[in-house]
Every structure is written in C-alpha cells, then in structure tokens.
Design a protein around this motif. Structure first.
Motif, mmCIF file in Angstrom:
data_model
loop_
_atom_site.group_PDB
_atom_site.id
_atom_site.type_symbol
_atom_site.label_atom_id
_atom_site.label_comp_id
_atom_site.label_asym_id
_atom_site.label_seq_id
_atom_site.Cartn_x
_atom_site.Cartn_y
_atom_site.Cartn_z
ATOM 1 N N UNK A 35 3.653 2.415 -12.738
ATOM 2 C CA UNK A 35 3.431 2.392 -11.295
ATOM 3 C C UNK A 35 2.879 1.021 -10.906
ATOM 4 N N UNK A 43 -0.019 4.051 -5.080
ATOM 5 C CA UNK A 43 0.736 3.739 -6.291
ATOM 6 C C UNK A 43 2.202 4.038 -6.037
ATOM 7 N N UNK A 45 5.977 4.262 -7.762
ATOM 8 C CA UNK A 45 6.671 4.362 -9.040
ATOM 9 C C UNK A 45 7.638 3.196 -9.206
ATOM 10 N N UNK A 88 -0.034 0.324 -13.373
ATOM 11 C CA UNK A 88 -0.583 1.464 -14.090
ATOM 12 C C UNK A 88 0.458 2.048 -15.034
ATOM 13 N N UNK B 91 -6.442 9.595 -2.907
ATOM 14 C CA UNK B 91 -4.987 9.676 -2.858
ATOM 15 C C UNK B 91 -4.537 11.115 -3.007
ATOM 16 N N UNK B 103 8.308 13.135 -11.832
ATOM 17 C CA UNK B 103 7.614 12.005 -11.220
ATOM 18 C C UNK B 103 6.717 12.447 -10.087
ATOM 19 N N UNK B 104 5.513 11.896 -10.026
ATOM 20 C CA UNK B 104 4.659 12.179 -8.885
ATOM 21 C C UNK B 104 4.679 10.985 -7.931
ATOM 22 N N UNK B 105 4.636 11.284 -6.655
ATOM 23 C CA UNK B 105 4.717 10.291 -5.592
ATOM 24 C C UNK B 105 3.406 10.301 -4.822
ATOM 25 N N UNK B 106 2.875 9.101 -4.618
ATOM 26 C CA UNK B 106 1.574 8.964 -3.995
ATOM 27 C C UNK B 106 1.689 8.649 -2.510
ATOM 28 N N UNK B 107 0.674 9.127 -1.766
ATOM 29 C CA UNK B 107 0.500 8.674 -0.402
ATOM 30 C C UNK B 107 -0.172 7.313 -0.375
ATOM 31 N N UNK B 108 -0.397 6.797 0.824
ATOM 32 C CA UNK B 108 -0.991 5.484 0.973
ATOM 33 C C UNK B 108 -2.515 5.503 0.816
#
Lengths: 111, 115
Positions: A35, A43, A45, A88, B91, B103-108
């Motif tokens: 990431x 983060x 990907x 990361x 987050x 896959x994990x997707x993050x917020x801002x």
C-alpha cells in the motif's frame, strides 16, 4: 503472533530504482500487499501477490516474493518525486480476513 | 465507484467531549475495519466487522471506545469521553471476503485532535 517488519526510511535519487523490503513471520500467509500512503491521505493499494507466485510486475512496479525466507520486496523503477510517500507491506494470514501491516517505509525521493 | 467514505475529515474537540466518526463502506463489501494511526504506534486495528457483526474488537483501547454497524452501509466509531491521547487519524476500510486478493480499501481518514 504474526509480525511484519520494514525499515523506516529509504532515500533515493530521482530516476534511480527504489527497493523497499519487508519480512513477515507467518508461513501460512496467502496474500501479501503493498500500500502507498501520501501525506494527508489514506492507504491506497498498489499491488498484491498470491503466496504461490514469485514475482509480479505492473508497469514500474515489481514485486518479488521469497516464500522460503518470508521476504517481500517492492521495486520502483525510474523513481519520481511523486513516488515520495509511506509504503506499507501487509500479509494476510491463512484462515484470516484481517491483514497484518508493517510500520511503513518512508520513501524520500530527492533531485 | 465511490470508495470508502468517512466523515468528518477533520475534527478538533475539547477533552471530555463525545466524538462520533462515521463510515460508509464500499457497496457490496461485507467486511469493515476501523484502524487508528499514530506516529508512535503506527497502524492499529481497533475492530473488525463481518456481515455487520463485530468479530474482533481486541484492539479497542478501553471502554471509552465503542463501534457499531447497524447495517451494511454504515458504521460509527464513538469515543466518550475523549482524551488528548486519542488524537490520531482514524481510518475505516472495507473488503469483500472471498474475492481474489481479499483486498481491503481504505477511506481518506478522520483526523482527530483532542485539546
């Protein structure tokens, strides 16, 4: 428990290749991730690799996985100032949906 | 596609006040994570939900922290009362378990400052 280790800083010159390294302890890891976090952002990907693969290439990014040594690396070719960020490494232990993240490597690209 | 949406982006509050952080995961995702990021401790998992049910809350620091997920499209993280040491970036992230890569997707992130 599982552990993911990364060096904290890497400094490179613009145009050179960057190699960010990561080691992990869980031999059952199924997926390994990279990431990127830019200042003030979440983060994002970059790429991931399945544990039965040795290498994955995506444009300027090359991921190498040495499963025997539990070592993962991210190579960025022709590094640009826009690549400056925190990178990361994370792994997904077998049987889990919760990845384990490293502390992140700050990549500094200077002219 | 809209990504993970968090609000507020920034919050400054006084010690002792209640703080509520909100998250809308990516539509169709069935897992939701709350993380906290600080310079000292890096990225810490606070709680993990799967199908709206808390599965792992071992990272929740103490009783002052609580998280809920009343439905698949909304989650909150509440701190009551807040303390200066809670200052961090929080987050929210989501994923679809079983999809290739998991896959994990993050917020801002929500940037919290407690003074």
């Amino acid at each position: 428990g599982e552990d993911v280790e990364q060096s904290l800083f890497l400094s490179v010159r613009e145009g050179d290749s960057s190699v960010i390294n990561c080691t992990y302890t869980d031999s059952s890891s199924t997926y390994l991730y990279w990431y990127k976090q830019e200042p003030g952002a979440g983060l994002q990907l970059l790429t991931y690799i399945f544990s039965n693969m040795d290498m994955k290439q995506d444009q300027r990014l090359t991921v190498l996985l040495n499963k025997k040594d539990k070592h993962l690396s991210l190579r960025i070719a022709d590094t640009q100032t826009g690549d400056s960020a925190i990178y990361f490494c994370a792994d997904l232990p077998g049987g889990s949906y919760i990845p384990t993240f490293g502390r992140g490597t700050s990549l500094i690209v200077h002219p | 596609d809209a990504g993970v949406i968090q609000s507020p982006r920034h919050e400054v509050t006084e010690m002792g006040q209640e703080v509520t952080l909100r998250c809308k995961p990516i539509s169709g995702h069935n897992s939701l994570f709350w993380y906290r990021q600080t310079m000292m401790r890096g990225l810490e998992l606070l709680i993990y939900f799967n199908n709206n049910v808390p599965i792992d809350d071992s990272g929740m620091p103490e009783d002052r922290f609580s998280a809920k997920m009343p439905n698949a499209s909304f989650s909150t993280l509440k701190i009551q009362p807040s303390e200066p040491r809670d200052s961090a970036v929080y987050f929210c992230a989501s994923s679809l378990t079983g999809r290739t890569g998991n896959t994990i997707y993050f917020g801002e992130g929500s940037w919290l400052t407690v003074v």
